[in-house]
Design a protein around this motif. Structure first.
Motif, PDB file in Angstrom:
ATOM      1  N   MET A   1     -14.426  30.922   7.135  1.00 51.50           N
ATOM      2  CA  MET A   1     -14.862  31.681   5.947  1.00 51.50           C
ATOM      3  C   MET A   1     -15.104  30.797   4.922  1.00 51.50           C
ATOM      4  SD  MET A   1     -12.548  34.794   3.949  1.00 51.50           S
ATOM      5  CE  MET A   1     -12.300  35.604   5.466  1.00 51.50           C
ATOM      6  N   THR A   2     -16.142  31.097   4.082  1.00 51.45           N
ATOM      7  CA  THR A   2     -16.389  30.302   2.938  1.00 51.45           C
ATOM      8  C   THR A   2     -15.486  30.495   1.974  1.00 51.45           C
ATOM      9  OG1 THR A   2     -18.225  31.567   2.244  1.00 51.45           O
ATOM     10  CG2 THR A   2     -18.815  29.843   3.889  1.00 51.45           C
ATOM     11  N   THR A   3     -15.696  29.690   0.920  1.00 54.37           N
ATOM     12  CA  THR A   3     -14.777  29.774  -0.241  1.00 54.37           C
ATOM     13  C   THR A   3     -15.496  30.964  -1.269  1.00 54.37           C
ATOM     14  OG1 THR A   3     -14.232  27.672  -0.373  1.00 54.37           O
ATOM     15  CG2 THR A   3     -14.039  28.919  -2.526  1.00 54.37           C
ATOM     16  N   GLY A   4     -16.821  31.187  -1.121  1.00 56.30           N
ATOM     17  CA  GLY A   4     -17.488  32.108  -1.808  1.00 56.30           C
ATOM     18  C   GLY A   4     -17.280  33.480  -1.429  1.00 56.30           C
ATOM     19  N   LEU A   5     -17.178  33.700   0.041  1.00 58.36           N
ATOM     20  CA  LEU A   5     -16.895  34.914   0.657  1.00 58.36           C
ATOM     21  C   LEU A   5     -15.384  35.192   0.342  1.00 58.36           C
ATOM     22  CD1 LEU A   5     -17.538  37.085   2.693  1.00 58.36           C
ATOM     23  CD2 LEU A   5     -16.891  35.615   4.562  1.00 58.36           C
ATOM     24  N   ALA A   6     -14.586  34.259   0.417  1.00 53.76           N
ATOM     25  CA  ALA A   6     -13.045  34.503   0.347  1.00 53.76           C
ATOM     26  C   ALA A   6     -12.860  35.200  -1.326  1.00 53.76           C
ATOM     27  CB  ALA A   6     -12.207  33.295   0.261  1.00 53.76           C
ATOM     28  N   ALA A   7     -13.773  34.723  -2.237  1.00 60.50           N
ATOM     29  CA  ALA A   7     -13.693  34.960  -3.563  1.00 60.50           C
ATOM     30  C   ALA A   7     -14.111  36.298  -3.722  1.00 60.50           C
ATOM     31  CB  ALA A   7     -14.242  33.993  -4.362  1.00 60.50           C
ATOM     32  N   LYS A   8     -15.174  36.543  -2.927  1.00 63.86           N
ATOM     33  CA  LYS A   8     -15.787  37.987  -3.126  1.00 63.86           C
ATOM     34  C   LYS A   8     -14.816  38.884  -2.486  1.00 63.86           C
ATOM     35  CE  LYS A   8     -20.342  39.011  -2.623  1.00 63.86           C
ATOM     36  NZ  LYS A   8     -21.548  39.115  -1.993  1.00 63.86           N
ATOM     37  N   LEU A   9     -14.092  38.834  -1.412  1.00 68.67           N
ATOM     38  CA  LEU A   9     -13.224  39.762  -0.586  1.00 68.67           C
ATOM     39  C   LEU A   9     -12.015  39.785  -1.562  1.00 68.67           C
ATOM     40  CD1 LEU A   9     -13.671  38.630   2.977  1.00 68.67           C
ATOM     41  CD2 LEU A   9     -14.613  40.852   1.774  1.00 68.67           C
ATOM     42  N   MET A  10     -11.644  38.978  -2.213  1.00 70.60           N
ATOM     43  CA  MET A  10     -10.555  38.905  -3.147  1.00 70.60           C
ATOM     44  C   MET A  10     -10.793  39.957  -4.284  1.00 70.60           C
ATOM     45  SD  MET A  10      -8.337  36.021  -5.353  1.00 70.60           S
ATOM     46  CE  MET A  10      -9.488  35.794  -6.405  1.00 70.60           C
ATOM     47  N   VAL A  11     -11.966  39.637  -4.758  1.00 68.31           N
ATOM     48  CA  VAL A  11     -12.417  40.646  -6.197  1.00 68.31           C
ATOM     49  C   VAL A  11     -12.510  42.025  -5.572  1.00 68.31           C
ATOM     50  CG1 VAL A  11     -14.117  41.083  -7.582  1.00 68.31           C
ATOM     51  CG2 VAL A  11     -13.471  38.831  -7.229  1.00 68.31           C
ATOM     52  N   TYR A  12     -12.936  42.260  -4.390  1.00 66.75           N
ATOM     53  CA  TYR A  12     -13.238  43.626  -3.834  1.00 66.75           C
ATOM     54  C   TYR A  12     -11.883  44.189  -3.649  1.00 66.75           C
ATOM     55  CZ  TYR A  12     -18.074  43.505  -2.576  1.00 66.75           C
ATOM     56  OH  TYR A  12     -19.674  43.458  -2.677  1.00 66.75           O
ATOM     57  N   GLY A  13     -10.713  43.343  -3.156  1.00 63.17           N
ATOM     58  CA  GLY A  13      -9.219  43.697  -2.971  1.00 63.17           C
ATOM     59  C   GLY A  13      -8.789  44.271  -4.332  1.00 63.17           C
ATOM     60  N   VAL A  14      -8.973  43.468  -5.354  1.00 64.43           N
ATOM     61  CA  VAL A  14      -8.480  43.882  -6.742  1.00 64.43           C
ATOM     62  C   VAL A  14      -9.079  45.328  -7.417  1.00 64.43           C
ATOM     63  CG1 VAL A  14      -8.591  43.099  -9.140  1.00 64.43           C
ATOM     64  CG2 VAL A  14      -7.888  41.330  -7.459  1.00 64.43           C
ATOM     65  N   ILE A  15     -10.419  45.336  -7.250  1.00 65.19           N
ATOM     66  CA  ILE A  15     -11.214  46.566  -7.401  1.00 65.19           C
ATOM     67  C   ILE A  15     -10.688  47.599  -6.705  1.00 65.19           C
ATOM     68  CG2 ILE A  15     -13.269  47.748  -7.516  1.00 65.19           C
ATOM     69  CD1 ILE A  15     -14.578  44.966  -8.056  1.00 65.19           C
ATOM     70  N   ILE A  16     -10.606  47.636  -5.251  1.00 63.51           N
ATOM     71  CA  ILE A  16      -9.833  48.484  -4.511  1.00 63.51           C
ATOM     72  C   ILE A  16      -8.650  49.069  -4.879  1.00 63.51           C
ATOM     73  CG2 ILE A  16      -8.975  49.268  -2.364  1.00 63.51           C
ATOM     74  CD1 ILE A  16     -11.345  47.308  -1.116  1.00 63.51           C
ATOM     75  N   ALA A  17      -7.383  47.946  -5.202  1.00 64.54           N
ATOM     76  CA  ALA A  17      -6.105  48.274  -5.910  1.00 64.54           C
ATOM     77  C   ALA A  17      -6.404  49.284  -6.961  1.00 64.54           C
ATOM     78  CB  ALA A  17      -5.295  46.982  -5.741  1.00 64.54           C
ATOM     79  N   GLU A  18      -7.087  48.635  -7.813  1.00 67.71           N
ATOM     80  CA  GLU A  18      -7.407  49.612  -9.139  1.00 67.71           C
ATOM     81  C   GLU A  18      -7.785  50.837  -8.996  1.00 67.71           C
ATOM     82  OE1 GLU A  18     -10.982  49.766 -10.640  1.00 67.71           O
ATOM     83  OE2 GLU A  18     -10.307  50.782 -12.184  1.00 67.71           O
ATOM     84  N   GLN A  19      -9.005  51.156  -8.286  1.00 64.75           N
ATOM     85  CA  GLN A  19      -9.350  52.231  -8.026  1.00 64.75           C
ATOM     86  C   GLN A  19      -8.238  53.309  -7.157  1.00 64.75           C
ATOM     87  OE1 GLN A  19     -12.912  51.237  -6.142  1.00 64.75           O
ATOM     88  NE2 GLN A  19     -13.985  51.361  -7.997  1.00 64.75           N
ATOM     89  N   LEU A  20      -7.677  52.892  -6.352  1.00 61.74           N
ATOM     90  CA  LEU A  20      -6.448  53.503  -5.732  1.00 61.74           C
ATOM     91  C   LEU A  20      -5.465  53.858  -6.715  1.00 61.74           C
ATOM     92  CD1 LEU A  20      -6.538  52.323  -2.045  1.00 61.74           C
ATOM     93  CD2 LEU A  20      -7.760  54.328  -3.223  1.00 61.74           C
ATOM     94  N   LEU A  21      -5.045  52.857  -7.492  1.00 62.51           N
ATOM     95  CA  LEU A  21      -3.945  53.185  -8.554  1.00 62.51           C
ATOM     96  C   LEU A  21      -4.490  54.232  -9.608  1.00 62.51           C
ATOM     97  CD1 LEU A  21      -1.382  52.477 -10.011  1.00 62.51           C
ATOM     98  CD2 LEU A  21      -2.721  50.725 -11.159  1.00 62.51           C
TER      99      LEU A  21
END
Length: 97
Positions: free
Chosen positions: A1-21
């Motif tokens: 996994m590239t650094t860019g992909l990992a960063a993108k998935l981390m941002v998606y995770g934060v957005i998912i947590a925010e939306q579910l909260l």
């Protein structure tokens, strides 16, 4: 996994947590007040959260879905739910006047 992909998935995770909260918060407001506006907002943010989860899985598999119509249909559904809640609330207010 590239650094860019990992960063993108981390941002998606934060957005998912925010939306579910936000879904949980608006659902609690709806349970306390039975106001339809809060139910529409909860459903809208739930749809956005589910959409982002599916998008994250696709991005992890290397598929770029941002150019496909299905991505925008999910977003449109979520925004239409929120818009329906606002319109419903305004119509209720007019009938009360």
């Amino acid at each position: 996994m590239t650094t860019g992909l990992a960063a993108k998935l981390m941002v998606y995770g934060v957005i998912i947590a925010e939306q579910l909260l936000l879904t949980i918060i608006f659902f609690r407001f709806w349970r306390a007040s039975r106001e339809k506006l809060f139910a529409f907002f909860a459903l809208g943010f739930l749809v956005m959260g589910i959409h982002r989860v599916l998008l994250g899985f696709a991005v992890a598999d290397g598929v770029d879905l941002e150019q496909q119509t299905s991505v925008f249909v999910w977003r449109l559904l979520a925004y239409l739910l929120i818009l329906a809640g606002v319109v419903t609330k305004n119509l209720q207010r007019r009938r009360a006047d």
